[in-house]
Scaffold this active site. Structure first.
Site, short mmCIF file in Angstrom:
data_model
loop_
_atom_site.label_atom_id
_atom_site.label_comp_id
_atom_site.label_asym_id
_atom_site.label_seq_id
_atom_site.Cartn_x
_atom_site.Cartn_y
_atom_site.Cartn_z
N VAL A 1 35.88 39.38 44.13
CA VAL A 1 37.11 38.49 43.26
C VAL A 1 36.59 37.98 41.94
CG1 VAL A 1 38.90 36.71 43.50
CG2 VAL A 1 38.38 38.15 45.54
N THR B 1 42.22 42.75 31.41
CA THR B 1 42.96 41.79 32.19
C THR B 1 44.05 41.49 31.13
OG1 THR B 1 41.11 40.81 33.43
CG2 THR B 1 43.04 39.40 33.08
N ASP C 1 37.77 35.73 38.30
CA ASP C 1 38.22 34.37 38.03
C ASP C 1 39.83 34.32 37.97
OD1 ASP C 1 38.20 35.89 35.80
OD2 ASP C 1 38.41 34.58 34.30
N1 ASP Z 1 38.40 38.34 34.12
C1 ASP Z 1 38.45 39.61 34.69
C2 ASP Z 1 37.67 39.66 36.19
O1 ASP Z 1 36.21 39.22 35.91
C3 ASP Z 1 37.74 40.88 33.96
C4 ASP Z 1 38.11 40.80 32.79
O2 ASP Z 1 39.04 40.09 31.97
O3 ASP Z 1 37.62 41.70 31.74
O4 ASP Z 1 38.11 40.05 37.02
#
Ligand code: ASP
Length: 348
Positions: free
Chosen positions: A229, A200, A231
């Site tokens: 979905v 992300t 965070d």
């Molecule tokens: N936080 C992101 C999600 O859960 C994934 C990530 O940052 O690796 O969609």
């Protein structure tokens, strides 16, 4: 990386932390004049903080600067965790999540499960500016984007498709469907979500008027159940800012942040006097404390996943921390962009 470079980074990191060890009250932070332009991002965000600060120096509002910064990564087919080239859901379809938050007006906009549009952060900004809502999802978000002139395009690159195909061909224990289980069951869904590719980009910045803003954008968990979905598009979980206190955001297991409202927690902790780094560590501790399901724990009881946080305070102080060591963060302190080691609770 050379030893001297590593040493320099460690010194730079500790210097940032030391400068902030004085505990500031919420009121003191609010009264303090912003001293500097700062942008912070996840480890993939050196180009993002560089672009953000470049724009802020020309007078841009922090929100436009952080969005332009993360657009570089959204457009990059080689970053398989964000935008174009992001890894798809379990059906092989790329679904993107993004959110923006503008401190000076305390507004936000976000989109979730958005297909076929490679810059979800731009659509999130339009949700904020051109609708009375905060969050649009799925087909509604796509229709809103198209009404504003966004063109649909195929976001699935050859590389992402081939990786998805490899995963699909080895399916079975490697998906997100769980059998009925109790809190004490250990080997449920064996793989654990974060043993597979995640990623992300988050970016928070302070502009020359002292305005704080942030953005988080992602293709989410690779091979997720369609409609899942995380965070990233949820205000308070994957990002949050309060113009009088600071701004924070996260990467890593989104489910943990959804269950702990982590980004808002960090900003509130800064408001109560913690430094950005202390507040990020406190969010890590809170997740560890709240992780009760045995399937999400290692045999030693620690979480079987990682989460990283990035935070800046109104006065320009910054910090980052993860549950486990390893993740770096990108920072532009107004002088230069650097990739630094964040703090951690446990050594990997
Ligand atoms: N936080 C992101 C999600 O859960 C994934 C990530 O940052 O690796 O969609």
């Amino acid at each position: 990386m050379s030893d001297s470079r590593r040493e320099f980074m460690q010194i730079a990191s500790s210097a940032g932390a030391l400068a902030a060890t004085s505990m500031l009250s919420h009121q003191a932070i609010a009264q303090q004049r912003p001293s500097k332009i700062v942008a912070i991002s996840s480890g993939n965000g050196v180009p993002a903080v560089t672009k953000a600060v470049e724009l802020i120096r020309t007078g841009a509002d922090a929100i436009d600067a952080v969005i332009a910064g993360v657009n570089i990564v959204e457009d990059d087919p080689n970053d398989t965790s964000v935008g174009y080239g992001g890894l798809p859901n379990e059906d092989g379809v790329v679904e993107l999540d993004a959110a923006v938050m503008h401190g000076p007006t305390h507004r936000a906009g976000s989109v979730a499960s958005l297909r076929n549009i490679k810059n979800p952060s731009k659509v999130a900004k339009l949700v904020m500016d051109r609708s009375d809502h905060v969050l649009l999802v799925g087909n509604g978000a796509l229709r809103f984007a198209k009404a504003h002139g966004f063109a649909e395009e195929n976001l699935l690159t050859q590389r992402a498709r081939e990786e998805w195909l490899r995963w699909k061909e080895r399916l079975s224990t490697k998906d997100d469907w769980l059998p009925a289980h109790s809190p004490d069951d250990a080997d449920v869904g064996v793989f654990a979500p974060y043993h597979r590719h995640t990623g992300t980009i988050h970016c928070s910045a302070i502009d020359s008027k002292g305005g704080l803003s942030c953005v988080t954008t992602t293709s989410g968990l690779a091979f997720k159940i369609p409609g899942r979905v995380g965070d990233s598009p949820i205000i308070g979980a994957g990002l949050y800012c309060d113009n009088e206190i600071g701004s924070a955001g996260s990467t890593g297991r989104g489910e943990a942040n959804l269950l702990n409202c982590s980004s808002m927690f960090i900003v509130e902790q800064m408001g109560m006097g913690k430094t950005p780094e202390q507040a990020c560590l406190a969010a890590c501790e809170r997740i560890v404390k709240h992780t009760k399901m045995r399937r999400l724990k290692k045999p030693d009881g620690k979480p079987d996943f990682n989460v990283s946080f990035y935070a800046i305070r109104k006065d320009g102080e910054f910090g980052s921390a993860s549950i486990f060591s390893g993740p770096k963060f990108a920072i532009h302190d107004g002088n230069q962009a650097m990739l630094l080691d964040g703090k951690h609770l446990y050594k990997t």
